[in-house]
Design an enzyme around this catalytic site. Structure first.
Site, short mmCIF file in Angstrom:
data_model
loop_
_atom_site.label_atom_id
_atom_site.label_comp_id
_atom_site.label_asym_id
_atom_site.label_seq_id
_atom_site.Cartn_x
_atom_site.Cartn_y
_atom_site.Cartn_z
N ASP A 22 5.90 6.36 101.85
CA ASP A 22 6.93 6.98 102.70
C ASP A 22 8.27 6.77 101.98
O ASP A 22 8.36 5.98 101.04
CB ASP A 22 6.95 6.29 104.07
CG ASP A 22 8.05 6.82 104.98
OD1 ASP A 22 8.17 8.06 105.12
OD2 ASP A 22 8.83 6.02 105.54
N SER A 23 9.30 7.45 102.47
CA SER A 23 10.64 7.23 101.91
C SER A 23 11.10 5.79 102.19
O SER A 23 12.03 5.33 101.54
CB SER A 23 11.62 8.22 102.52
OG SER A 23 11.65 8.04 103.93
N TYR A 54 15.02 10.70 102.51
CA TYR A 54 14.54 11.93 101.87
C TYR A 54 15.00 13.15 102.67
O TYR A 54 15.06 14.25 102.14
CB TYR A 54 13.00 11.93 101.83
CG TYR A 54 12.37 11.09 100.73
CD1 TYR A 54 13.09 10.12 100.03
CD2 TYR A 54 11.02 11.28 100.41
CE1 TYR A 54 12.48 9.37 99.04
CE2 TYR A 54 10.41 10.53 99.42
CZ TYR A 54 11.14 9.58 98.73
OH TYR A 54 10.52 8.83 97.75
N GLY A 55 15.28 12.93 103.96
CA GLY A 55 15.57 14.05 104.86
C GLY A 55 16.80 14.86 104.49
O GLY A 55 16.97 15.99 104.93
N CYS A 85 4.84 10.56 105.28
CA CYS A 85 6.23 10.98 105.45
C CYS A 85 6.20 12.49 105.64
O CYS A 85 5.65 13.21 104.80
CB CYS A 85 7.02 10.62 104.20
SG CYS A 85 8.70 11.27 104.15
N ASN A 86 6.74 12.94 106.76
CA ASN A 86 6.72 14.38 107.04
C ASN A 86 7.55 15.15 106.02
O ASN A 86 7.19 16.26 105.62
CB ASN A 86 7.27 14.65 108.44
CG ASN A 86 6.35 14.14 109.52
OD1 ASN A 86 5.56 14.90 110.06
ND2 ASN A 86 6.42 12.87 109.84
N THR A 87 8.67 14.55 105.60
CA THR A 87 9.57 15.24 104.67
C THR A 87 8.86 15.44 103.32
O THR A 87 8.86 16.55 102.77
CB THR A 87 10.86 14.42 104.48
OG1 THR A 87 11.36 14.07 105.78
CG2 THR A 87 11.90 15.20 103.73
N GLU A 178 15.75 2.58 112.70
CA GLU A 178 15.84 1.46 111.75
C GLU A 178 16.79 0.38 112.26
O GLU A 178 16.59 -0.80 111.97
CB GLU A 178 16.32 1.96 110.39
CG GLU A 178 15.25 2.77 109.70
CD GLU A 178 15.56 3.07 108.25
OE1 GLU A 178 16.58 2.60 107.74
OE2 GLU A 178 14.76 3.79 107.64
N CYS A 210 8.55 13.14 112.39
CA CYS A 210 9.11 12.19 111.42
C CYS A 210 8.49 10.85 111.76
O CYS A 210 8.40 10.50 112.96
CB CYS A 210 10.63 12.13 111.55
SG CYS A 210 11.39 10.80 110.58
N THR A 211 8.05 10.12 110.76
CA THR A 211 7.29 8.89 111.04
C THR A 211 8.16 7.79 111.66
O THR A 211 7.64 6.77 112.10
CB THR A 211 6.59 8.39 109.76
OG1 THR A 211 7.55 8.35 108.69
CG2 THR A 211 5.46 9.28 109.37
N HIS A 212 9.48 7.98 111.70
CA HIS A 212 10.35 7.02 112.39
C HIS A 212 10.35 7.22 113.91
O HIS A 212 10.64 6.30 114.66
CB HIS A 212 11.81 7.19 111.94
CG HIS A 212 12.15 6.54 110.64
ND1 HIS A 212 11.67 7.00 109.44
CD2 HIS A 212 12.94 5.47 110.36
CE1 HIS A 212 12.15 6.24 108.47
NE2 HIS A 212 12.94 5.31 109.00
N1 DGL Z 1 10.03 8.98 107.43
C1 DGL Z 1 10.50 10.25 106.93
C2 DGL Z 1 9.70 11.42 107.56
O1 DGL Z 1 8.64 11.21 108.14
C3 DGL Z 1 11.97 10.53 107.15
C4 DGL Z 1 12.99 9.52 106.77
C5 DGL Z 1 13.92 9.97 105.67
O2 DGL Z 1 14.77 10.87 105.87
O3 DGL Z 1 13.79 9.41 104.57
O4 DGL Z 1 10.10 12.53 107.47
#
Ligand code: DGL
Length: 298
Positions: A22-23, A54-55, A85-87, A178, A210-212
């Protein structure tokens, strides 16, 4: 999206670990589900905390970072890559699939399928990072899943006819998660602002893209209303991982204790402190720092 079939078995076998990245720490929400669903599997997790978010990055940068991490995980002899990570999934899945020696699993299609299966009025919302929303990948995945369900006789024609996917970027959510601000007045205010257009358009099913975002589940659910179905795709991703391992004869059926390894591109101590709540109590241990200049352990 279809998972890549294994093309060359190098030195991997069913006891090799699963590589997950993930990011940063968000992918821990997926890792936790993989541990729950597949307790015999060893894992190698890479969190690119030094280069997140990453977003807000471009397509080319996300593909470059994801490719570097995939190569690093391959050097650890992983039998599969999970893009937690979805991104990264929405921008780099096709590239990783093309060049990876092992099967690659992404996190978009399991959630999209769940949403298509569960919507009653066809109004599906996706909340995600800016980069995920701008890729448009979720919309395509929901339509594909809905068409497959229709063909299989598992979706009503009028739901398909009314299908409408609305994607909303919620860039502040990852920072709030976070920061540990999972249920504060500020988080509620931000959620009310982001989610209003989805409420206005009668969204009945909302994908946490988004995994967050699973950490903000309670606030998002309160703001949307209890009748809105929230999709947290972690457990469907873990199921997908199991299916692919079985298909490729890579499921670990040995009884040895699994090993869990963690790597980060930022400070290991900070990474472990921030990751613990995402793992739901457990805490990563023995995290190693990896320089993204050389992708070597330091
Ligand atoms: N965890 C990342 C996702 O699932 C997003 C966090 C980021 O922007 O790095 O998209």
């Amino acid at each position: 999206m279809t998972d890549k079939a294994i093309t060359s078995l190098t030195d991997i076998n069913s006891t090799s670990p699963i590589g997950i990245f993930d990011s940063g720490i968000g992918g821990m929400t997926v890792l936790k589900e993989i541990w729950n669903t597949l307790p015999g599997e060893s894992t190698v997790y890479f969190g690119d905390s030094g280069r997140q978010p990453y977003g807000s990055k471009s397509h080319d940068t996300i593909v470059k970072y994801s490719t570097e991490i995939m190569r690093f995980l391959e050097s650890k002899h992983v039998k599969m890559i999970v893009i937690a990570c979805n991104t990264a999934s929405s921008h780099a899945y096709d590239t990783l699939c093309r060049i990876s020696k092992v099967p690659v699993v992404e996190v978009i299609s399991p959630g999209a399928r769940q949403a298509a299966m569960r919507t009653r009025n066809g109004k599906i919302g996706i909340i995600a990072t800016r980069a995920t929303v701008s890729s448009g990948v979720y919309g395509g995945a929901v339509v594909e899943a809905a068409n497959q369900l229709m063909t299989a006789g598992k979706m009503d024609a009028d739901v398909l006819q009314n299908l409408e996917v609305r994607e909303v970027a919620c860039p502040l959510f990852a920072s709030l998660a976070e920061e540990g601000w999972w249920n504060t007045p500020v988080t509620r205010m931000v959620a009310e602002t982001y989610l209003q257009p989805l409420k206005d358009s009668c969204t009945d099913t909302l994908v946490l893209g988004c995994t967050h975002y699973p950490l903000l589940y309670d606030v998002i659910s309160d703001v949307m209303g209890k009748e809105t179905i929230l999709i947290d795709s972690g457990s469907s991703v873990a199921e997908r991982v199991r299916e692919v391992l079985i298909k490729d004869h890579l499921l670990n059926e040995a009884s040895a204790q699994p090993a869990y390894h963690f790597y980060t591109s930022d400070d290991p101590q900070m990474f472990e402190n921030m990751a613990a709540p995402f793992l739901g109590g457990g805490r990563p241990k023995g995290t190693c720092h990896i320089s993204t200049d050389s992708f070597r352990e330091e």
